[in-house]
Design an enzyme around this catalytic site. Structure first.
Site, PDB file in Angstrom:
ATOM      1  N   TYR A  17     -12.249   0.730  14.342  1.00 42.08           N
ATOM      2  CA  TYR A  17     -11.154   1.253  13.504  1.00 42.08           C
ATOM      3  C   TYR A  17     -11.161   2.789  13.546  1.00 42.08           C
ATOM      4  CZ  TYR A  17      -8.653   2.674   9.292  1.00 42.08           C
ATOM      5  OH  TYR A  17      -7.792   3.304   8.419  1.00 42.08           O
ATOM      6  N   GLY A  38       0.773  -1.242   0.000  1.00 38.75           N
ATOM      7  CA  GLY A  38       0.000   0.000   0.000  1.00 38.75           C
ATOM      8  C   GLY A  38       0.799   1.284   0.000  1.00 38.75           C
TER       9      GLY A  38
HETATM   10  N1  LIG Z   1      -6.425   2.417   2.301  1.00 40.89           N
HETATM   11  C1  LIG Z   1      -7.164   3.418   2.744  1.00 40.89           C
HETATM   12  O1  LIG Z   1      -8.188   3.798   2.156  1.00 40.89           O
HETATM   13  C2  LIG Z   1      -6.741   4.151   3.997  1.00 40.89           C
HETATM   14  C3  LIG Z   1      -7.478   5.310   4.343  1.00 40.89           C
HETATM   15  C4  LIG Z   1      -7.105   6.011   5.495  1.00 40.89           C
HETATM   16  C5  LIG Z   1      -6.040   5.575   6.251  1.00 40.89           C
HETATM   17  N2  LIG Z   1      -5.369   4.441   5.896  1.00 40.89           N
HETATM   18  C6  LIG Z   1      -4.246   4.020   6.764  1.00 40.89           C
HETATM   19  O2  LIG Z   1      -3.085   3.852   5.965  1.00 40.89           O
HETATM   20  C7  LIG Z   1      -2.177   2.962   6.642  1.00 40.89           C
HETATM   21  C8  LIG Z   1      -1.602   1.977   5.621  1.00 40.89           C
HETATM   22  O3  LIG Z   1      -2.650   1.211   5.087  1.00 40.89           O
HETATM   23  P1  LIG Z   1      -2.744   0.741   3.551  1.00 40.89           P
HETATM   24  O4  LIG Z   1      -3.998   1.288   3.017  1.00 40.89           O
HETATM   25  O5  LIG Z   1      -1.473   0.999   2.852  1.00 40.89           O
HETATM   26  O6  LIG Z   1      -3.008  -0.829   3.797  1.00 40.89           O
HETATM   27  P2  LIG Z   1      -2.196  -2.161   3.436  1.00 40.89           P
HETATM   28  O7  LIG Z   1      -1.903  -2.215   1.974  1.00 40.89           O
HETATM   29  O8  LIG Z   1      -2.992  -3.258   4.050  1.00 40.89           O
HETATM   30  O9  LIG Z   1      -0.806  -1.977   4.230  1.00 40.89           O
HETATM   31  C9  LIG Z   1      -0.759  -2.105   5.641  1.00 40.89           C
HETATM   32  C10 LIG Z   1       0.664  -2.332   6.095  1.00 40.89           C
HETATM   33  O10 LIG Z   1       0.635  -2.568   7.517  1.00 40.89           O
HETATM   34  C11 LIG Z   1       1.260  -3.825   7.805  1.00 40.89           C
HETATM   35  N3  LIG Z   1       0.654  -4.526   8.942  1.00 40.89           N
HETATM   36  C12 LIG Z   1      -0.655  -4.892   9.087  1.00 40.89           C
HETATM   37  N4  LIG Z   1      -0.811  -5.580  10.232  1.00 40.89           N
HETATM   38  C13 LIG Z   1       0.418  -5.667  10.807  1.00 40.89           C
HETATM   39  C14 LIG Z   1       0.917  -6.259  11.997  1.00 40.89           C
HETATM   40  N5  LIG Z   1       0.125  -6.955  12.854  1.00 40.89           N
HETATM   41  N6  LIG Z   1       2.232  -6.145  12.286  1.00 40.89           N
HETATM   42  C15 LIG Z   1       3.055  -5.477  11.456  1.00 40.89           C
HETATM   43  N7  LIG Z   1       2.668  -4.892  10.312  1.00 40.89           N
HETATM   44  C16 LIG Z   1       1.355  -4.994   9.991  1.00 40.89           C
HETATM   45  C17 LIG Z   1       1.039  -4.638   6.535  1.00 40.89           C
HETATM   46  O11 LIG Z   1       1.945  -5.734   6.500  1.00 40.89           O
HETATM   47  P3  LIG Z   1       1.626  -7.048   5.575  1.00 40.89           P
HETATM   48  O12 LIG Z   1       2.158  -6.713   4.212  1.00 40.89           O
HETATM   49  O13 LIG Z   1       2.386  -8.123   6.274  1.00 40.89           O
HETATM   50  O14 LIG Z   1       0.137  -7.256   5.585  1.00 40.89           O
HETATM   51  C18 LIG Z   1       1.301  -3.575   5.463  1.00 40.89           C
HETATM   52  O15 LIG Z   1       2.688  -3.369   5.295  1.00 40.89           O
HETATM   53  C19 LIG Z   1      -2.981   2.339   7.774  1.00 40.89           C
HETATM   54  O16 LIG Z   1      -2.602   2.950   8.985  1.00 40.89           O
HETATM   55  C20 LIG Z   1      -4.427   2.678   7.448  1.00 40.89           C
HETATM   56  O17 LIG Z   1      -5.227   2.803   8.606  1.00 40.89           O
HETATM   57  C21 LIG Z   1      -5.684   3.734   4.784  1.00 40.89           C
END
Ligand SMILES: NC(=O)c1ccc[n+]([C@@H]2O[C@H](COP(=O)([O-])OP(=O)(O)OC[C@H]3O[C@@H](n4cnc5c(N)ncnc54)[C@H](OP(=O)(O)O)[C@@H]3O)[C@@H](O)[C@H]2O)c1
Length: 277
Positions: A161, A14
């Site tokens: 969340y 991501g």
């Molecule tokens: N996507 C959206 O629309 C959105 C909107 C607002 C905020 N956010 C925030 O953006 C941030 C990144 O999310 P993303 O959208 O890029 O999602 P993503 O693609 O699911 O990436 C999440 C990252 O966090 C890691 N992670 C998850 N659980 C973990 C654990 N137990 N221990 C260590 N690492 C862990 C994942 O590792 P793995 O590769 O091993 O799974 C991955 O590297 C988050 O804080 C999320 O709340 C996202």
């Protein structure tokens, strides 16, 4: 970013991964956390391609347990220099799960990991250092119940969340207050609704909703990573602290997220839970 070291949690997917690669392209050395070896290797290959001269590093850790947060935080603190910390790893869980520490999983991963790692690295960030906290507009509508931070009374994935993302903004607010004048800045951000792996493993209705909504309404990880990159590297953001950003511009979070008493209270409770000595 030449010669600078950027630490990013959750750079295996991501927006964290995109930000890591772009900051490496700007010359940074990237140190990231990962929990899956194959995905870590994949990210590392992209980083070496982006900046072959830098000695990028990965630290393996599941950031949902206090022991792992502290272990990896201790390892990261031994880095010879740290210029930027990006708190990014996060997830949404459809069903309530408790960690070995008796914490609700979303609170542990999305809030406590940010709190513990930041506190362990704070002394290592020198003047000019930046802390970037990935929060979300999902905090809108959320309200903290200090009598039930672990969501024992009732649990619905998205509201829980949302509360964790409210915690991120309150954490950033109190952090910025505590480090004011130190030369280190702390800012939070909303990346937008981004088509990442976010929610894919959450299960339940939320997984289906996100699966349908992402192709229609979500921006790309490339676009979603822009505010992280801006806050981590732009000279324009160098002297700004305690602010919530969206699309590389200051935005106003909700009144709940601007409550200084709640920010202080959350910090004190988190410090007790973390027990960092
Ligand atoms: N996507 C959206 O629309 C959105 C909107 C607002 C905020 N956010 C925030 O953006 C941030 C990144 O999310 P993303 O959208 O890029 O999602 P993503 O693609 O699911 O990436 C999440 C990252 O966090 C890691 N992670 C998850 N659980 C973990 C654990 N137990 N221990 C260590 N690492 C862990 C994942 O590792 P793995 O590769 O091993 O799974 C991955 O590297 C988050 O804080 C999320 O709340 C996202």
């Amino acid at each position: 970013m030449q010669g600078k070291t950027v630490i990013i949690t959750g750079a295996t997917s991501g927006i964290g991964e995109v930000a890591a690669v772009h900051l490496a392209e700007q010359g940074a050395r990237i140190v990231f956390t990962a929990r899956d070896k194959a995905r870590a290797d994949d990210t590392m290959a992209k980083l070496h391609k982006a900046n072959p001269a830098a000695d990028h590093a990965v630290h393996m850790a599941d950031l949902s347990t206090l022991a792992e947060m502290k272990r990896v935080g201790g390892e990261l603190a031994r880095e010879p220099r740290i210029d930027v910390l990006v708190n990014n790893a996060g997830a949404l869980f459809n069903k309530r799960q408790e960690t070995v520490d008796g914490l609700e999983m979303t609170f542990a991963l999305n809030h406590m990991a940010y709190f513990v790692i930041t506190n362990l690295l704070l002394g290592k960030l020198k003047a000019g250092g930046r802390i970037v906290t990935v929060a979300s507009n999902a905090h809108r509508g959320a309200r903290l119940d200090f009598d039930d931070l672990q969501s024992r009374r009732s649990y619905v994935g998205f509201p829980v969340y949302s509360r964790s993302k409210l915690c991120n903004i309150l954490f950033n607010r109190e952090l910025a207050r505590r480090i004011a004048g130190s030369g280190v800045t702390a800012n939070a951000l909303h990346p937008g609704f981004v088509a990442t792996r976010f929610g894919d493993n959450s299960g339940g209705l939320m997984r289906t909703v996100l699966k349908v909504a992402k192709p229609i309404g979500a921006i790309s990880p490339e676009e979603g990573a822009q505010t992280i990159i801006y806050l981590a590297s732009s000279p324009q953001a160098a002297d700004v602290s305690g602010v919530y950003f969206y699309e590389c511009k200051p935005a106003t979070p909700t009144a709940e997220a601007r409550n200084d008493e709640d920010a202080k209270r959350l910090w004190e409770i988190s410090a007790q839970i973390a027990d960092l000595g």
